[in-house]
Structures are given as C-alpha cells and as structure tokens.
Design an enzyme around this catalytic site. Sequence first.
Site: not given
Length: 585
Positions: A124, A306
């Site tokens: 991530s 995100r």
Amino acid sequence: MVSFKVSLVSTSPIDGQKPGTSGLRKKVKVFKQPNYLENFVQATFNALTTEKVKGATLVVSGDGRYYSEQAIQIIVKMAAANGVRRVWVGQNSLLSTPAVSAIIRERVGADGSKATGAFILTASHNPGGPTEDFGIKYNMENGGPAPESITDKIYENTKTIKEYPIAEDLPRVDISTIGITSFEGPEGKFDVEVFDSADDYVKLMKSIFDFESIKKLLSYPKFTFCYDALHGVAGAYAHRIFVEELGAPESSLLNCVPKEDFGGGHPDPNLTYAKELVARMGLSKTDDAGGEPPEFGAAADGDADRNMILGKRFFVTPSDSVAIIAANAVGAIPYFSSGLKGVARSMPTSAALDVVAKNLGLKFFEVPTGWKFFGNLMDAGMCSVCGEESFGTGSDHIREKDGIWAVLAWLSILAHKNKETLDGNAKLVTVEDIVRQHWATYGRHYYTRYDYENVDATAAKELMGLLVKLQSSLPEVNKIIKGIHPEVANVASADEFEYKDPVDGSVSKHQGIRYLFEDGSRLVFRLSGTGSEGATIRLYIEQYEKDASKIGRDSQDALGPLVDVALKLSKMQEFTGRSSPTVIT
C-alpha cells in the site's frame, strides 16, 4: 504446448506470518528468505476450499513495487502445481487494488471463466525498493479482502506447514506481452493470461460516471487540473483516464510513471509526502512552485486505493470529502441516480457524514477501522458510499477503497455545480466554494489527528486504562474539564467502542475510547501496534460548529481548547514523556 511436472518441496514453519486485513507486510529481505513467500502462498491455498483452487481462475498482480515480478513467477508455478486452471496477470504485473477488486467482480474470460480470488502484491502506502517493504494479501470472490475466518486459517497453516508443491520446470512467463500462454500439467491444461491493466477498470468507471460532463469541465479554459500518482500503480490508469478519455493535457500528470521504488519517495497521499503536488497547489509552507495553482489537485498511494483531494490553496479533509460526495452523489453521479442505500464511516472519522445522513434520511453505519466492515454492509445491499479519515473513500461498485473513483466523484460534483458556468461565462464554482457551501448547510466538523509513535507499550496501556476508569464518573470528568477550559461543553457520554455487525452478528470489541460532548464534539483515543517497537497512540479531536459566522476559522485554532482538554485529561505528557505528537494530520 510446453508440459510441466509437479514436485514437492520440504519446508518448515517460519515465525511471524500473521496476516492482517491488509495482508502480510515485511521488508523485502524477509520475503527473499528461502521458502518465506512459498510458505505463505501455500498456507493460503490450504485455507481455501477445493473449488476455489482446483480448476479455478486466480488474479495475480500488484502495485509494481520491487520484488513483484519474482514473486509473480513463484506464485504462478505454485498455482500450476496446486491445480489452478488459469492465472490472470496485469501487463508488467500492474493492477491497482481497486482494479483487482473490479476484475474479480466484473471480468469474464474468452472461455466464460470468472476469477474466484486474487493474490495482490502490495504494501500500500509503504515505501518500496530493495531495502523497503513488500506485501501480499488475498482477496475473495466478492472482490474484498479475506475475512478474519480465512486469515486466521492462513496463519494457523503457516505454523504447521511441512511441504508445498511447485512446478519448478514451468518456464518463466513473459508478463510484459499481452496474450495467453498455455501449458500442460499432470492435472491438464494451465493457462497464464497477460491482459491490459486498465481496460476493465476504465470500462467500469465509464459505467459509473458521466465522462462527457467531466470532459467538458476539463476542457473549460478556467479549470485547471493536476494529478500525482507518486510513481505508484495509479500511473497505469491516469494517462488512460485523464488524458486519453477526458482530454486533460499531459502536463497535468505528475509522477505518473510507475516505479518499483516509487521514485525513492513515500507513496502516501498526504500533505507531508505529496510534496510536489502540495507545492503546485499553493499549500506548501516552504516551497513555492511559482505561477497560479490549478483549480483541482489529487494524489494516490502506491496501490491507488487512497486519495487526497485539494483545491487551489485548499485542503479537503478525508472526513469532509466522503460527506460531500454522499451529499451530492444522487445529482452528480449517474450510478447513484436512483438513490443511496446507506452510508458508513469508520469510528475515528468525523461525524460530518452522520449529519448528511440525518438530513437526507439515509441509513447510517459507524464501523471499526477496516474496509471489510464496509464490505459486509455492501454485500447485504445496505451501504452505497463509505470512507475513513486515513484517506480512504469508496462505494459499492467494488469491495476496496478506490482512489481514482474518489477523484472522478469530485470532478463529477464540480462539473455538476458548474453546469451553467460551462455553458456561459459565470464565475467558476471551486473546490473551496463547494466545501464552504457544505459547511454552511450542514455545519463544520473541525478535525485533527495526533499520532504518538513508538511510545512505551506499558505506559500506553496505563494511559488507556486511566481513560477507561474516568468514564465511570462523568461528573468528575466534567469537573476536570471545567478546570482546564470552562468554555468547553460537558461530556454527555463516554464508552469503549464496540461494534455488532448487523449482517453476520459478529462483535468487535475494544475499538477505541470515546468521549462524546453535548455540542457534538468528540475525543477518540486508539492504541495500535503494541509490538517490540512500542505502541502508537492515536488521538482524534473533533468539534462541531453550526454557527455560520464561526465556520471559517483555522482548524488548529478552533480546536485549541479541546486539544488542551484531551492532553490534560489523558495525562499524555506524563505517560508518554512527549511534549508534542510525532505527526499531526
């Protein structure tokens, strides 16, 4: 057709392979240890039911970080040996986490095949490179992360594993060239299909949003746009969507070439790490990019789930962002034209979404941190839009948060608000205008987060223990608060957040300590990572302001008294030895 044999390799358990919802994340050097990746992959295969493996179709791709290609070759050989029928790989190993979720849910192979799951290779927003982080997680047939029932099985399997099958003589698969390569094994045919990373995802986005209206906005001379992929996998989608489909100039893209080390940067879309974008948008305290900032800017993390949304010299908090998307979704986004089923946020996220839900008569859910809780609600048809304060926003189109979706949602709202402007010569409605209008309608939730990292674990637990103990006597708490700041409202209730899932009935306890004030303000304390490197205390401070004359204040100034109360009530400095937090968001 090339044939392969299957061999069994003896192995033994390796400590520390416990996956979270976000999978297993470790340094690259750890994953490169003999059998480390192989043990985890086999433990995952062993945790799945036979029909999810034998004869099944699996997706294997990720954010392109260092070690991804080697990992894919290993997983392909193990998939073949475990009886998987076909593996789908994004070209050059690149698929964003939201795209993987979409592919599991939407893609149909030429032979009618559908994926039953995926190995996603990502850590991530963590840095990448030979000395940095690598990660792997498994997503299920609904496109969402494996639930705890599966990750617990995986972990148990890692503690007992003795051997794994592998097709060691399977030739290296060329993942740079689109096409199908077929092999013959002991259990029959095995295919590896390399496909365009963006096609399926772009098709889904075009079914959700009105691309023509966004295109009209982006072609308007007074509207300027900037997107920063931070050298993550979002770059594989940005050119296709923003330039080719929507007509934005190439110069509007920053750091959109995916790199295995993210260009040496930290692929985390916030005001600290997206330095180049922040400077270009006129928000840097130290670096002036020169010239007039664009009207709209956005950034993504390494695996593109995100997002950060910025206006000209204006930061949109993630908590406000999800509330504004929910408030405008039905009018601005075709996918939601028939209404929202419900909305949800993580508990630490501000209550801005709650106010929207109440005003619009929508079902509302407050869940613990972790996207799987949203996934359950979505699978049950109870939630359409959701978000969390840690820059994650999404909807029920997939079962992961989705950074590019959030950007397209904002562009849709801007296009909708500027309909008359785009047809004539009226003043452009800006990002800041939209946010301030939202505050004027629903009130403003001033919000900040203080992180105290690597605190002594014992001291951190004692601090949390004090806060729980104080909750048993609210009159005493309110007396302490009045002694610190008389103007701060009384605490109406206090508890330790507990969530009973309305779908499966599971209960999640100890999810954070809450102090809820009579005026809608909140203090939330959460403890995470009580490992060998100490604990992290996260303090969330929120103040609700309905008075239109008071919604334009600086956030830290407005929150000053409440911050003071939080630090003194918790005896933060006494317990941690810190006079200030490690990070303020």
